[in-house]
Design a protein around this motif. Sequence first.
Motif, short mmCIF file in Angstrom:
data_model
loop_
_atom_site.label_atom_id
_atom_site.label_comp_id
_atom_site.label_asym_id
_atom_site.label_seq_id
_atom_site.Cartn_x
_atom_site.Cartn_y
_atom_site.Cartn_z
N SER A 1 51.77 45.43 53.80
CA SER A 1 52.54 44.29 54.33
C SER A 1 51.67 43.17 54.87
CB SER A 1 53.47 44.79 55.45
OG SER A 1 52.70 45.38 56.50
N ASP A 2 50.39 43.45 55.14
CA ASP A 2 49.57 42.44 55.80
C ASP A 2 48.45 41.89 54.91
OD1 ASP A 2 48.21 44.81 55.71
OD2 ASP A 2 47.28 44.58 57.69
N ARG A 3 48.45 42.27 53.61
CA ARG A 3 47.38 41.82 52.72
C ARG A 3 47.98 41.37 51.40
NH1 ARG A 3 42.59 43.27 55.05
NH2 ARG A 3 41.37 42.79 53.20
N VAL A 4 47.18 40.66 50.63
CA VAL A 4 47.58 40.14 49.33
C VAL A 4 46.66 40.71 48.27
CG1 VAL A 4 47.69 38.05 47.91
CG2 VAL A 4 48.57 38.01 50.24
N ARG A 5 47.24 41.15 47.17
CA ARG A 5 46.45 41.66 46.06
C ARG A 5 46.14 40.53 45.10
NH1 ARG A 5 50.29 46.89 45.38
NH2 ARG A 5 49.16 48.31 46.73
N LEU A 6 44.85 40.26 44.94
CA LEU A 6 44.38 39.29 43.94
C LEU A 6 43.50 40.08 42.98
CD1 LEU A 6 43.52 36.20 46.16
CD2 LEU A 6 45.47 36.48 44.63
N TRP A 7 44.04 40.39 41.83
CA TRP A 7 43.34 41.22 40.86
C TRP A 7 43.14 40.44 39.58
CZ3 TRP A 7 46.20 46.58 41.35
CH2 TRP A 7 46.01 47.04 42.67
N ALA A 8 42.01 40.68 38.95
CA ALA A 8 41.69 39.97 37.71
C ALA A 8 41.08 40.94 36.71
CB ALA A 8 40.71 38.82 37.99
N ASP A 9 41.47 40.81 35.46
CA ASP A 9 40.95 41.66 34.38
C ASP A 9 40.41 40.77 33.26
OD1 ASP A 9 41.94 44.22 35.48
OD2 ASP A 9 43.89 43.29 35.15
N TYR A 10 39.28 41.19 32.69
CA TYR A 10 38.63 40.43 31.63
C TYR A 10 38.28 41.38 30.49
CZ TYR A 10 37.99 37.62 35.82
OH TYR A 10 38.20 36.95 37.00
N VAL A 11 38.48 40.93 29.27
CA VAL A 11 38.21 41.75 28.08
C VAL A 11 37.25 41.00 27.18
CG1 VAL A 11 39.22 42.95 26.11
CG2 VAL A 11 40.53 42.75 28.24
N VAL A 12 36.14 41.65 26.82
CA VAL A 12 35.13 41.02 25.96
C VAL A 12 34.88 41.91 24.75
CG1 VAL A 12 34.01 39.84 27.88
CG2 VAL A 12 33.21 42.11 27.19
N PRO A 13 34.37 41.36 23.65
CA PRO A 13 34.05 42.20 22.49
C PRO A 13 32.96 43.20 22.83
CG PRO A 13 34.06 39.85 21.91
CD PRO A 13 34.10 39.92 23.40
N ALA A 14 33.04 44.39 22.24
CA ALA A 14 31.96 45.36 22.38
C ALA A 14 30.67 44.71 21.92
CB ALA A 14 32.25 46.61 21.55
N GLY A 15 29.58 44.98 22.64
CA GLY A 15 28.30 44.30 22.39
C GLY A 15 28.05 43.17 23.37
N GLN A 16 29.10 42.73 24.07
CA GLN A 16 28.99 41.66 25.06
C GLN A 16 29.27 42.14 26.48
OE1 GLN A 16 27.99 38.49 24.42
NE2 GLN A 16 27.63 39.15 22.31
N PHE A 17 29.36 43.46 26.65
CA PHE A 17 29.81 43.96 27.94
C PHE A 17 28.71 43.97 28.99
CE2 PHE A 17 31.02 47.53 30.84
CZ PHE A 17 32.10 46.89 31.40
#
Length: 416
Positions: A240-256
Amino acid sequence: MPAAFPAALLGSGRPLTLRGSGHSCDGQTVSDAELLVTYAPETAAQQVRDLGDGLFEVPAGASWYGLERYLNRHGRAVPVLPNYLHMSVGGTLSVGGIGIDSVRAGMQIDHVERIQLIDGMGVSRWCSRTEHPELFRFALGGLGTVGLIERAVLRTVPNHTGTHLHRVDHATLAELGEYTERIARRDDIDIYWASMRRGRISSTVGWRSGDHAQCAAGNCEIASDLTFVGHPETAQAPPSDRVRLWADYVVPAGQFVPMLAAVEEICHRSPIDLALTMVYILIIRRPIGAPAFAFAPVGAGPVSIGVGLYTSVEGTPASIEATRSILRGPARQCCESGGRPYLYGVSDLDATTARRLYGTDLDRLAALRSSHRLQHLNAHLPLVQAAAGAGGSLADSRNAMVMDRQSAGRSLIDRS
């Protein structure tokens, strides 16, 4: 959402925001003086239909938890599931859907046979690769920008209750990145996930088998009914007292490896409370012949790697903006690596970046929204505004929305 009303609601012309189960992590499903169209998952389970040959017709308001329980009783399973199952089928199909099975089975939307889609005039039509294929390609992974998914026909697989798991600890994120790239080059893995949480960096490789002979090495176990291990039977309310800021990123294999280096950099310098932050990694291997969905996070390459950054911050404008600023670094690295952000999360998508990522599909989105009278639907989304030619960063318009604690929630590759 009562079954008799969705077509009438969408055809009313009133400003509408679509919401699945309400697990938003950047205020994307918060309505602002608009009508909110949502689902009631508890009423949907009885509407599942077995069509034969492993195909099941499912109401979009069903939860993955209820659906998987139903399928398991009939010896079947969903090929790819998120670990948090109390999200709606329609909501996750609208963003892509990635899970621990993605290392072999790709995205959830890769296993959709067809969908029933309602447009802005209240017209309902079935869409597939061969019937209204453009709407099919734009709706799955499209954030509800071309209509409301009312029902979906899903391909299922036989249910396997035993899973052989092998866990490895890693000294650094760089070591984990190289290990993940090696696993991504293999095609004999059924399960993969990795994480950094509370200072521990580890990965898990698995096979859908209960054969104890496969667990001769150390750090192994046989998990029974892995899907539901440690999983709550009911949805969990956000803090109740916090905010979820989530981010996901997808890159081609070989660039991870360079992508993970950008993540490691912010872990060392950021003011984010790392005790409340998790880095989560998945591998995505697309099935041969899978459609090229317009806005899905996985691009054209056969194998990709996703990394999620999950933060929980104080619900103040200063904390929110500081976190958003920190997350822009990995976002830039993702785009420079030929990848895509997972749009259901923190994604400061301006018109220039959107054009670079999606090209002429932005123009087609604008045309589809016009021809199907969808201008009143989810108009606040950055993707929609980018398609309409809006310039500059669109993040500021959502900062107030993200303060809504009831809608701050989980991204598709959420782990608790």
